[in-house]
Design a protein around this motif. Structure first.
Motif, mmCIF file in Angstrom:
data_model
loop_
_atom_site.group_PDB
_atom_site.id
_atom_site.type_symbol
_atom_site.label_atom_id
_atom_site.label_comp_id
_atom_site.label_asym_id
_atom_site.label_seq_id
_atom_site.Cartn_x
_atom_site.Cartn_y
_atom_site.Cartn_z
ATOM 1 N N GLY A 9 1.024 -1.215 -0.006
ATOM 2 C CA GLY A 9 -0.037 -0.135 0.099
ATOM 3 C C GLY A 9 0.842 1.245 0.052
ATOM 4 O O GLY A 9 2.030 1.428 -0.062
ATOM 5 N N GLY A 10 0.092 2.361 -0.042
ATOM 6 C CA GLY A 10 0.845 3.512 -0.034
ATOM 7 C C GLY A 10 0.154 4.847 -0.648
ATOM 8 O O GLY A 10 -1.149 4.809 -0.719
ATOM 9 N N SER A 11 0.701 5.938 -0.827
ATOM 10 C CA SER A 11 -0.058 7.087 -1.284
ATOM 11 C C SER A 11 0.487 7.434 -2.970
ATOM 12 O O SER A 11 1.362 7.512 -3.120
ATOM 13 N N VAL A 12 -0.579 7.582 -3.565
ATOM 14 C CA VAL A 12 -0.332 7.841 -4.904
ATOM 15 C C VAL A 12 -1.369 9.021 -5.500
ATOM 16 O O VAL A 12 -2.288 9.153 -4.732
ATOM 17 N N GLN A 13 -1.086 9.400 -6.711
ATOM 18 C CA GLN A 13 -2.214 10.430 -7.282
ATOM 19 C C GLN A 13 -2.885 9.687 -8.228
ATOM 20 O O GLN A 13 -2.577 8.439 -8.579
ATOM 21 N N ALA A 14 -4.049 10.237 -8.263
ATOM 22 C CA ALA A 14 -4.932 9.635 -9.409
ATOM 23 C C ALA A 14 -4.567 9.312 -10.642
ATOM 24 O O ALA A 14 -3.549 10.205 -11.233
ATOM 25 N N GLY A 15 -4.898 8.300 -11.029
ATOM 26 C CA GLY A 15 -4.285 7.651 -12.414
ATOM 27 C C GLY A 15 -2.833 6.954 -12.099
ATOM 28 O O GLY A 15 -2.708 6.054 -12.958
ATOM 29 N N GLY A 16 -2.641 6.498 -10.686
ATOM 30 C CA GLY A 16 -1.233 6.003 -10.694
ATOM 31 C C GLY A 16 -1.800 4.544 -10.333
ATOM 32 O O GLY A 16 -2.926 4.123 -10.245
ATOM 33 N N SER A 17 -0.783 3.709 -9.917
ATOM 34 C CA SER A 17 -0.860 2.317 -9.814
ATOM 35 C C SER A 17 -0.170 1.945 -8.408
ATOM 36 O O SER A 17 0.768 2.419 -8.057
ATOM 37 N N LEU A 18 -0.617 0.695 -7.966
ATOM 38 C CA LEU A 18 -0.098 0.047 -6.720
ATOM 39 C C LEU A 18 -0.216 -1.350 -6.936
ATOM 40 O O LEU A 18 -1.151 -1.903 -7.637
ATOM 41 N N ALA A 91 -8.773 3.566 1.037
ATOM 42 C CA ALA A 91 -9.274 2.634 2.165
ATOM 43 C C ALA A 91 -8.109 1.756 2.508
ATOM 44 O O ALA A 91 -7.147 1.793 2.006
ATOM 45 N N MET A 92 -8.437 1.058 3.422
ATOM 46 C CA MET A 92 -7.571 -0.028 4.152
ATOM 47 C C MET A 92 -8.181 -1.385 3.467
ATOM 48 O O MET A 92 -9.000 -1.471 3.241
ATOM 49 N N TYR A 93 -6.931 -1.844 2.429
ATOM 50 C CA TYR A 93 -7.287 -2.954 1.949
ATOM 51 C C TYR A 93 -6.888 -4.259 2.642
ATOM 52 O O TYR A 93 -5.566 -4.394 3.031
ATOM 53 N N THR A 123 -3.452 -3.058 4.490
ATOM 54 C CA THR A 123 -2.614 -2.104 4.097
ATOM 55 C C THR A 123 -3.195 -0.815 3.510
ATOM 56 O O THR A 123 -4.192 -1.082 2.665
ATOM 57 N N GLN A 124 -2.682 0.168 3.825
ATOM 58 C CA GLN A 124 -3.560 1.448 3.542
ATOM 59 C C GLN A 124 -3.205 1.981 2.155
ATOM 60 O O GLN A 124 -2.098 2.168 1.696
#
Length: 129
Positions: A9-18, A91-93, A123-124
């Motif tokens: 998990g992590g912080s991304v901008q809209a359009g990004g991937s994880l 969300a928390m996944y 994971t957030q």
């Protein structure tokens, strides 16, 4: 005792991937129904994706075409590739598994059931606009 540990998990901008990973231990039975659900504080659990022992996959309508669930039975690891992320995906996944043999839609529904056997700490995922 089955243990599920999520990562990625992590912080991304809209359009990004994880890419989320879920390492499972304490069992080697590939007949388990497995999947992912997400949850916001104080909100109900929301199913994301599930894969049953036959490899049948179900997705929530909100993420179809953007997320892909997969598993590597040799590594006892479940994955969730998330593309084109949106702020509403924040969300928390949680990774989840159930030892009963659920197939198809039943495998997806068990993710939301109070009788679900196992899930991880989560994971957030945070998506900013």
């Amino acid at each position: 005792q089955v243990q599920l540990v999520e990562s990625g998990g992590g912080s991304v901008q809209a359009g990004g991937s994880l890419r989320l990973s879920c390492a499972a231990s304490g069992y080697t039975n590939n007949r388990y129904c497995m999947g992912w659900f997400r949850q916001l504080p104080g909100k109900r659990r929301e199913g994301v994706a599930a894969i049953d022992s036959e490899g049948t996959i179900r997705y929530a309508d909100s993420i179809k075409g953007r997320f892909t669930i997969s598993k590597d039975n040799t590594k006892n690891t479940l994955y969730l590739q998330m593309n084109s992320l949106k702020p509403e995906d924040t969300a928390m996944y949680h990774c989840a598994a159930d030892s009963a043999v659920y197939i198809g839609d039943d495998c997806y529904r068990i993710l939301l059931s109070p009788t679900l056997n196992y899930w991880g700490q989560g994971t957030q995922v945070t998506v900013s606009s």
